[in-house]
Design an enzyme around this catalytic site. Structure first.
Site, PDB file in Angstrom:
ATOM      1  N   PHE A  42      12.622   5.910  11.658  1.00  0.00           N
ATOM      2  CA  PHE A  42      11.362   5.379  11.146  1.00  0.00           C
ATOM      3  C   PHE A  42      10.475   6.540  10.711  1.00  0.00           C
ATOM      4  O   PHE A  42      10.245   7.478  11.465  1.00  0.00           O
ATOM      5  CB  PHE A  42      10.648   4.536  12.203  1.00  0.00           C
ATOM      6  CG  PHE A  42       9.608   3.665  11.581  1.00  0.00           C
ATOM      7  CD1 PHE A  42       9.954   2.463  10.993  1.00  0.00           C
ATOM      8  CD2 PHE A  42       8.282   4.071  11.546  1.00  0.00           C
ATOM      9  CE1 PHE A  42       8.995   1.669  10.376  1.00  0.00           C
ATOM     10  CE2 PHE A  42       7.313   3.288  10.937  1.00  0.00           C
ATOM     11  CZ  PHE A  42       7.680   2.085  10.354  1.00  0.00           C
ATOM     12  N   VAL A  43      10.022   6.490   9.467  1.00  0.00           N
ATOM     13  CA  VAL A  43       9.230   7.597   8.926  1.00  0.00           C
ATOM     14  C   VAL A  43       7.824   7.149   8.542  1.00  0.00           C
ATOM     15  O   VAL A  43       7.601   5.981   8.197  1.00  0.00           O
ATOM     16  CB  VAL A  43       9.925   8.242   7.695  1.00  0.00           C
ATOM     17  CG1 VAL A  43      11.189   8.965   8.105  1.00  0.00           C
ATOM     18  CG2 VAL A  43      10.219   7.212   6.616  1.00  0.00           C
ATOM     19  N   ASP A  88       3.309   3.873   6.563  1.00  0.00           N
ATOM     20  CA  ASP A  88       2.538   3.616   7.786  1.00  0.00           C
ATOM     21  C   ASP A  88       3.401   3.199   8.968  1.00  0.00           C
ATOM     22  O   ASP A  88       4.554   2.786   8.814  1.00  0.00           O
ATOM     23  CB  ASP A  88       1.547   2.488   7.534  1.00  0.00           C
ATOM     24  CG  ASP A  88       2.236   1.127   7.494  1.00  0.00           C
ATOM     25  OD1 ASP A  88       3.192   0.973   6.699  1.00  0.00           O
ATOM     26  OD2 ASP A  88       1.862   0.223   8.251  1.00  0.00           O
ATOM     27  N   ASP A 136      14.663   0.113   2.165  1.00  0.00           N
ATOM     28  CA  ASP A 136      15.239   0.034   3.503  1.00  0.00           C
ATOM     29  C   ASP A 136      16.364  -1.016   3.478  1.00  0.00           C
ATOM     30  O   ASP A 136      17.477  -0.727   3.061  1.00  0.00           O
ATOM     31  CB  ASP A 136      14.091  -0.330   4.456  1.00  0.00           C
ATOM     32  CG  ASP A 136      14.472  -0.307   5.918  1.00  0.00           C
ATOM     33  OD1 ASP A 136      15.339   0.478   6.292  1.00  0.00           O
ATOM     34  OD2 ASP A 136      13.884  -1.074   6.693  1.00  0.00           O
ATOM     35  N   LYS A 166       0.811  -1.192   0.000  1.00  0.00           N
ATOM     36  CA  LYS A 166       0.000   0.000   0.000  1.00  0.00           C
ATOM     37  C   LYS A 166       0.859   1.263   0.000  1.00  0.00           C
ATOM     38  O   LYS A 166       0.394   2.336  -0.375  1.00  0.00           O
ATOM     39  CB  LYS A 166      -0.881   0.028   1.267  1.00  0.00           C
ATOM     40  CG  LYS A 166      -1.854  -1.101   1.395  1.00  0.00           C
ATOM     41  CD  LYS A 166      -2.551  -1.007   2.774  1.00  0.00           C
ATOM     42  CE  LYS A 166      -3.411  -2.240   2.993  1.00  0.00           C
ATOM     43  NZ  LYS A 166      -3.885  -2.304   4.382  1.00  0.00           N
TER      44      LYS A 166
HETATM   45  P1  IMP Z   1      12.942  -3.459   2.639  1.00  0.00           P
HETATM   46  O1  IMP Z   1      12.594  -4.762   2.018  1.00  0.00           O
HETATM   47  O2  IMP Z   1      13.615  -3.635   3.984  1.00  0.00           O
HETATM   48  O3  IMP Z   1      13.756  -2.562   1.739  1.00  0.00           O
HETATM   49  O4  IMP Z   1      11.598  -2.781   3.065  1.00  0.00           O
HETATM   50  C1  IMP Z   1      10.868  -1.997   2.298  1.00  0.00           C
HETATM   51  C2  IMP Z   1       9.485  -1.862   2.906  1.00  0.00           C
HETATM   52  O5  IMP Z   1       9.494  -1.761   4.341  1.00  0.00           O
HETATM   53  C3  IMP Z   1       8.906  -0.568   2.423  1.00  0.00           C
HETATM   54  O6  IMP Z   1       8.260  -0.733   1.187  1.00  0.00           O
HETATM   55  C4  IMP Z   1       8.005  -0.155   3.563  1.00  0.00           C
HETATM   56  O7  IMP Z   1       6.726  -0.719   3.363  1.00  0.00           O
HETATM   57  C5  IMP Z   1       8.634  -0.727   4.799  1.00  0.00           C
HETATM   58  N1  IMP Z   1       9.440   0.302   5.507  1.00  0.00           N
HETATM   59  C6  IMP Z   1      10.784   0.366   5.621  1.00  0.00           C
HETATM   60  N2  IMP Z   1      11.175   1.433   6.339  1.00  0.00           N
HETATM   61  C7  IMP Z   1      10.046   2.087   6.687  1.00  0.00           C
HETATM   62  C8  IMP Z   1       9.787   3.307   7.433  1.00  0.00           C
HETATM   63  O8  IMP Z   1      10.678   4.027   7.928  1.00  0.00           O
HETATM   64  N3  IMP Z   1       8.478   3.647   7.559  1.00  0.00           N
HETATM   65  C9  IMP Z   1       7.457   2.923   7.028  1.00  0.00           C
HETATM   66  N4  IMP Z   1       7.652   1.795   6.327  1.00  0.00           N
HETATM   67  C10 IMP Z   1       8.944   1.382   6.160  1.00  0.00           C
END
Ligand code: IMP
Ligand code: MG
Length: 181
Positions: free
Chosen positions: A154-155, A161, A105, A44
């Protein structure tokens, strides 16, 4: 009403976001002007960014959406498993696909999407993310278009969300006392 528990601390303002999205949109339009662009939003989190970005790209394009779920498992070296829980409906063979994400992330989600979508043989495959949290990267991967690089905090807001809330904040804010997995 300005309740900091509800609204967090603003990090990227609406105005900064509007300007950056406009620039990104023009850059994407230039890069894809002779191509058949399919813009795919990752739900989302990307919904707000996607809605603004697609309207900032002044060339004809197609839109579609997919949804991924990440099951975190700290015992696994890859951090857990990721799956597509709702897929795009378009046949992307031969199309120029640009995936739109909210934030990169660890990089696991982007890596998963790259590997999965590539097997469907698009003509080209690129990634655009509103936010890039490079400090937390676990796998080496970069998006082709990045809105803003953000620090290791964390944002929330503008689609992102915390426990499925705050997606409706019109700007990006940090939340204190949130511990990430
Ligand atoms: P990754 O697989 O660790 O790169 O995670 C990506 C997903 O984690 C993003 O698409 C977000 O849905 C969630 N995410 C990572 N960091 C944050 C944050 O600071 N705030 C909100 N959602 C996050
Ligand atoms: Mg996401």
């Amino acid at each position: 009403m300005t309740d900091s528990r509800l609204f967090g601390k603003p990090m990227i303002t609406q105005e900064a976001m509007r300007r950056r999205v406009k620039t990104l949109g023009l850059q994407i339009a230039r890069d894809y002007q002779d191509k058949d662009l399919l813009l795919v939003g990752v739900l989302k989190g990307a919904f707000a960014f996607f809605a603004d970005l697609c309207r900032a790209i002044p060339i004809p394009l197609h839109v579609d959406f997919l949804k991924v779920a990440r099951h975190i498992d700290k015992r696994r070296s890859d951090g857990g498993t990721i799956e597509i829980v709702s897929d795009i409906t378009s046949d992307i063979k031969g199309q120029d696909v640009l995936i739109v994400e909210d934030i990169v992330d660890s990089g696991y989600t982007l890596t998963f999407l790259k590997e999965t979508i590539q097997t469907r043989k698009p003509k080209s495959l690129k990634f655009c993310t509103l936010l890039d949290k490079t400090e937390r990267r676990k796998v080496e991967i970069t998006a082709d278009y990045v809105g803003f690089e953000v620090p290791n905090k964390f944002v929330v807001g503008y689609g992102l969300d915390y426990q499925n809330k705050y997606r409706n904040l019109p700007y990006i804010a940090t939340l204190d006392n949130v511990t990430e997995e």
